[in-house]
Design a protein around this motif. Structure first.
Motif: not given
Length: 147
Positions: A123, A125, A134-136, A144-145, A104, A101, A142
């Motif tokens: 996940e 966030s 940002l969600t990983f 979701d943004i 990134y 994270v 990744l």
């Protein structure tokens, strides 16, 4: 019939009282599970606790919300493991941010601070200082943004 009505009303009152909001607010750190106290000592040592909200779902503790005097909030689950850390003034302790994270964010959002981190089973966030979330997934991708 009148007795039956009184009995039903009494039962509803008793049931609603039993299910009433049993949340508790305290500043006694000893009300937290040991794992939560250890977490606070490791990552927020020297920070003062404003208050602790103990959320109860019926009779069992559902979560603990710790608010520090600098505005940082830490949410713990019922077992005392951290779920979310938010700060509006400073970065979240880097040890709480997975390397993938942080890498990134450094590459794609240089100069942005991570002001919140939330972890769930599958996940994680983070909220950035530019209001992007940002969600990983746990594999480091990744997923979701959110602006």
């Amino acid at each position: 019939m009148k007795r039956l009505s009184c009995l039903l009303v009494s039962m509803v009152v008793i049931a609603s009282t039993a299910c009433a909001d049993n949340d508790k607010v305290t500043n006694n750190v000893n009300e937290l599970p040991q794992v939560s106290r250890t977490f606070l000592n490791n990552y927020f040592n020297g920070k003062n606790i404003s208050h602790i909200k103990i959320d109860k779902d019926f009779l069992l503790v559902d979560s603990y919300d710790v608010i520090l005097t600098d505005g940082t909030t830490v949410e713990f689950d019922r077992s005392g493991e951290w779920k979310e850390v938010k700060s509006f003034q400073q970065n979240i302790p880097s040890a709480l941010i997975p390397d993938f994270v942080q890498k990134y964010v450094d590459q794609n959002y240089p100069g942005q601070k991570i002001l919140a981190v939330e972890r769930e089973k599958r996940e994680i966030s983070v909220d950035l200082s530019n209001e992007i979330e940002l969600t990983f997934n746990n594999e480091g991708f990744l997923i979701d943004i959110d602006n």
